[in-house]
Design a protein around this motif. Structure first.
Motif, PDB file in Angstrom:
ATOM      1  N   GLU A  76      48.641  38.705 -37.175  1.00 32.52           N
ATOM      2  CA  GLU A  76      48.938  37.526 -36.373  1.00 32.52           C
ATOM      3  C   GLU A  76      48.096  37.460 -35.110  1.00 32.52           C
ATOM      4  O   GLU A  76      47.843  36.384 -34.598  1.00 32.52           O
ATOM      5  CB  GLU A  76      50.425  37.509 -36.024  1.00 32.52           C
ATOM      6  N   TYR A  77      47.710  38.605 -34.578  1.00 32.33           N
ATOM      7  CA  TYR A  77      46.883  38.611 -33.378  1.00 32.33           C
ATOM      8  C   TYR A  77      45.438  38.966 -33.749  1.00 32.33           C
ATOM      9  O   TYR A  77      45.217  39.909 -34.500  1.00 32.33           O
ATOM     10  CB  TYR A  77      47.392  39.624 -32.352  1.00 32.33           C
ATOM     11  N   PRO A  78      44.515  38.170 -33.213  1.00 34.69           N
ATOM     12  CA  PRO A  78      44.638  36.980 -32.357  1.00 34.69           C
ATOM     13  C   PRO A  78      44.647  35.710 -33.199  1.00 34.69           C
ATOM     14  O   PRO A  78      43.921  35.595 -34.168  1.00 34.69           O
ATOM     15  CB  PRO A  78      43.365  37.050 -31.508  1.00 34.69           C
ATOM     16  N   SER A  79      45.471  34.772 -32.769  1.00 33.25           N
ATOM     17  CA  SER A  79      45.584  33.513 -33.511  1.00 33.25           C
ATOM     18  C   SER A  79      45.651  32.306 -32.587  1.00 33.25           C
ATOM     19  O   SER A  79      45.946  31.208 -33.046  1.00 33.25           O
ATOM     20  CB  SER A  79      46.832  33.546 -34.401  1.00 33.25           C
ATOM     21  N   GLU A  80      45.381  32.505 -31.266  1.00 29.96           N
ATOM     22  CA  GLU A  80      45.414  31.412 -30.299  1.00 29.96           C
ATOM     23  C   GLU A  80      44.180  31.466 -29.410  1.00 29.96           C
ATOM     24  O   GLU A  80      43.525  32.508 -29.307  1.00 29.96           O
ATOM     25  CB  GLU A  80      46.669  31.525 -29.411  1.00 29.96           C
ATOM     26  N   PRO A  81      43.849  30.354 -28.744  1.00 34.16           N
ATOM     27  CA  PRO A  81      42.749  30.380 -27.777  1.00 34.16           C
ATOM     28  C   PRO A  81      43.024  31.394 -26.671  1.00 34.16           C
ATOM     29  O   PRO A  81      44.168  31.668 -26.330  1.00 34.16           O
ATOM     30  CB  PRO A  81      42.721  28.951 -27.225  1.00 34.16           C
ATOM     31  N   LEU A  82      41.965  31.941 -26.111  1.00 34.94           N
ATOM     32  CA  LEU A  82      42.056  32.953 -25.067  1.00 34.94           C
ATOM     33  C   LEU A  82      41.739  32.337 -23.709  1.00 34.94           C
ATOM     34  O   LEU A  82      40.751  31.614 -23.557  1.00 34.94           O
ATOM     35  CB  LEU A  82      41.078  34.088 -25.360  1.00 34.94           C
ATOM     36  N   ASP A  83      42.589  32.620 -22.722  1.00 33.79           N
ATOM     37  CA  ASP A  83      42.414  32.126 -21.352  1.00 33.79           C
ATOM     38  C   ASP A  83      41.790  33.251 -20.527  1.00 33.79           C
ATOM     39  O   ASP A  83      42.461  34.179 -20.106  1.00 33.79           O
ATOM     40  CB  ASP A  83      43.773  31.720 -20.782  1.00 33.79           C
ATOM     41  N   TRP A  84      40.483  33.149 -20.279  1.00 37.64           N
ATOM     42  CA  TRP A  84      39.729  34.220 -19.633  1.00 37.64           C
ATOM     43  C   TRP A  84      39.518  33.880 -18.156  1.00 37.64           C
ATOM     44  O   TRP A  84      38.874  32.900 -17.826  1.00 37.64           O
ATOM     45  CB  TRP A  84      38.380  34.409 -20.324  1.00 37.64           C
ATOM     46  N   THR A  85      40.054  34.711 -17.272  1.00 37.86           N
ATOM     47  CA  THR A  85      39.932  34.502 -15.832  1.00 37.86           C
ATOM     48  C   THR A  85      38.876  35.417 -15.241  1.00 37.86           C
ATOM     49  O   THR A  85      38.899  36.632 -15.455  1.00 37.86           O
ATOM     50  CB  THR A  85      41.280  34.778 -15.131  1.00 37.86           C
ATOM     51  N   ILE A  86      37.934  34.822 -14.493  1.00 37.43           N
ATOM     52  CA  ILE A  86      37.002  35.578 -13.652  1.00 37.43           C
ATOM     53  C   ILE A  86      37.487  35.381 -12.222  1.00 37.43           C
ATOM     54  O   ILE A  86      37.544  34.259 -11.728  1.00 37.43           O
ATOM     55  CB  ILE A  86      35.561  35.081 -13.816  1.00 37.43           C
ATOM     56  N   ALA A  87      37.862  36.461 -11.562  1.00 35.10           N
ATOM     57  CA  ALA A  87      38.543  36.370 -10.266  1.00 35.10           C
ATOM     58  C   ALA A  87      37.598  36.129  -9.092  1.00 35.10           C
ATOM     59  O   ALA A  87      38.042  36.135  -7.940  1.00 35.10           O
ATOM     60  CB  ALA A  87      39.369  37.633 -10.027  1.00 35.10           C
ATOM     61  N   GLU A 123      28.895  38.279 -32.261  1.00 35.92           N
ATOM     62  CA  GLU A 123      29.380  39.205 -33.284  1.00 35.92           C
ATOM     63  C   GLU A 123      30.585  38.661 -34.044  1.00 35.92           C
ATOM     64  O   GLU A 123      31.121  39.346 -34.926  1.00 35.92           O
ATOM     65  CB  GLU A 123      29.755  40.550 -32.638  1.00 35.92           C
ATOM     66  N   GLU A 124      31.039  37.461 -33.668  1.00 33.55           N
ATOM     67  CA  GLU A 124      32.173  36.811 -34.332  1.00 33.55           C
ATOM     68  C   GLU A 124      33.410  37.717 -34.320  1.00 33.55           C
ATOM     69  O   GLU A 124      34.087  37.907 -35.333  1.00 33.55           O
ATOM     70  CB  GLU A 124      31.805  36.416 -35.763  1.00 33.55           C
ATOM     71  N   LEU A 125      33.709  38.242 -33.146  1.00 31.01           N
ATOM     72  CA  LEU A 125      34.828  39.167 -33.022  1.00 31.01           C
ATOM     73  C   LEU A 125      36.135  38.498 -32.644  1.00 31.01           C
ATOM     74  O   LEU A 125      37.197  39.051 -32.919  1.00 31.01           O
ATOM     75  CB  LEU A 125      34.485  40.254 -31.982  1.00 31.01           C
ATOM     76  N   TYR A 126      36.086  37.355 -31.972  1.00 29.39           N
ATOM     77  CA  TYR A 126      37.324  36.647 -31.622  1.00 29.39           C
ATOM     78  C   TYR A 126      37.367  35.343 -32.405  1.00 29.39           C
ATOM     79  O   TYR A 126      36.464  34.510 -32.288  1.00 29.39           O
ATOM     80  CB  TYR A 126      37.411  36.370 -30.113  1.00 29.39           C
ATOM     81  N   PRO A 127      38.425  35.119 -33.206  1.00 32.17           N
ATOM     82  CA  PRO A 127      38.425  34.014 -34.153  1.00 32.17           C
ATOM     83  C   PRO A 127      38.833  32.661 -33.589  1.00 32.17           C
ATOM     84  O   PRO A 127      38.888  31.678 -34.329  1.00 32.17           O
ATOM     85  CB  PRO A 127      39.435  34.483 -35.203  1.00 32.17           C
TER      86      PRO A 127
END
Length: 329
Positions: A37-48, A69-73
């Motif tokens: 099931e993971y990962p199956s949603e968009p990722l919210d990436w914060t640069i502080a 590398e097609e690592l996050y779907p």
């Protein structure tokens, strides 16, 4: 001569869409862990921090590798949420507690900001993924400055209180500047900035006399003659800056470097932490990551999961001691 391929960066707030790479595929699209099931949603990436600094460059390098590398779907949305020496961005991540779909890269401010401000969080509150590298610092003056060497800088600073700029209020940049001043016998005024672009502009405009930065952020300006490095905290002289002495060879002691790692929100699901550890273990083996380490003159330092949490605890205590000795806390 090597030139950083990552010196140019994008705008302060940027969304990077990553094409879906077959979320239901059990091949490379699943990343480190087995498909589930993971990962199956968009990722919210914060640069502080803002664009152009070491934190921003590292984060965008990782995102680029994940894409190639097609690592996050799913899609990865990257945003710079600067302010408060990182407190704004990491505070935003704190608000995603329990989620596996928020993420952020860390720097020295992740350790030091909670020491001098009521952030509502400590580094160990977050779910640790890993430490990847440490980033050495440079002290630089404008290219047209009459100061030609570290010895010139010390003499000028002893004669007149000069101004040094850096990223973060009480950060590794502040610690480096303060320790060098203390051990050289001069006093300096430190001015904090939230992003690298503002810091560089202030140096070139004469608003500050010198700045603390890292090689990956500044080599282009050095090679163009716009800035002149005086000293580096690296263990050895950089081959691209062979005339710049190290703090060690000049007799300085206990000058720290910037730690660079990755965290998830507090109480992130175990499967998310495991997936990111396994996936980042793949990322750091890629040719692109190794080129990033080499081109930006970082020192690789790999610590995963709880080992990274222990590192954060130990390093915060070390920094606390230094800042208390400097009268900053």
């Amino acid at each position: 001569m090597r030139i950083s391929k990552l010196a140019a960066v994008t705008a302060a707030v940027l969304t990077i869409p990553l094409a879906a790479c077959g979320a239901g595929d059990s091949g490379s699209g699943g990343g480190g862990a087995a498909a589930g099931e993971y990962p199956s949603e968009p990722l919210d990436w914060t640069i502080a921090f803002g664009p152009g600094g070491g934190n921003d460059i590292m984060a965008r390098t990782i995102v680029d590798i994940l894409q190639q590398e097609e690592l996050y779907p799913e899609n990865i949305e990257v945003q710079n949420r600067e302010g408060g020496s990182g407190a704004t961005g990491w505070g935003y991540l704190l608000g995603q507690a329990g989620s596996g779909y928020g993420i952020s890269t860390t720097s020295g401010s992740f350790i030091t900001t909670p020491l001098q401000a009521d952030t509502g969080w400590q580094p160990t509150d977050f779910t640790p993924v890993g430490l990847f590298a440490t980033d050495d610092a440079l002290i630089l003056v404008p290219g047209d400055s009459p100061i030609q060497s570290w010895e010139d800088w010390v003499a000028a600073a002893q004669a007149d209180r000069l101004v040094v700029g850096g990223i973060g209020t009480v950060n590794v940049d502040f610690i480096v500047s303060s320790l060098l001043a203390e051990q050289s016998g001069y006093e300096v005024e430190y001015v904090p900035f939230n992003e690298e672009g503002q810091l560089q502009t202030s140096l070139l405009s004469g608003a500050v006399d010198a700045m603390v930065s890292n090689p990956g952020s500044i080599l282009g300006q050095v090679e163009a003659g716009e800035m002149r490095p005086l000293i580096t905290t690296a263990d050895e002289r950089l081959d691209v800056l062979p005339d710049v002495p190290t703090t060690e060879e000049l007799g300085f002691e206990n000058i720290p470097s910037m730690p660079r790692g990755m965290i998830l929100p507090p109480d992130a699901p175990a499967e998310a932490q495991e997936w990111w550890i396994e996936t980042m273990q793949q990322v750091v083996e890629t040719e692109q990551w190794q080129s990033y380490i080499e081109d930006n003159y970082l020192t690789e330092d790999l610590r995963w999961g709880e080992d990274f949490r222990t590192y954060l605890t130990d390093t915060q205590e070390q920094f606390r001691t230094i800042l208390e000795e400097q009268g900053a806390l």
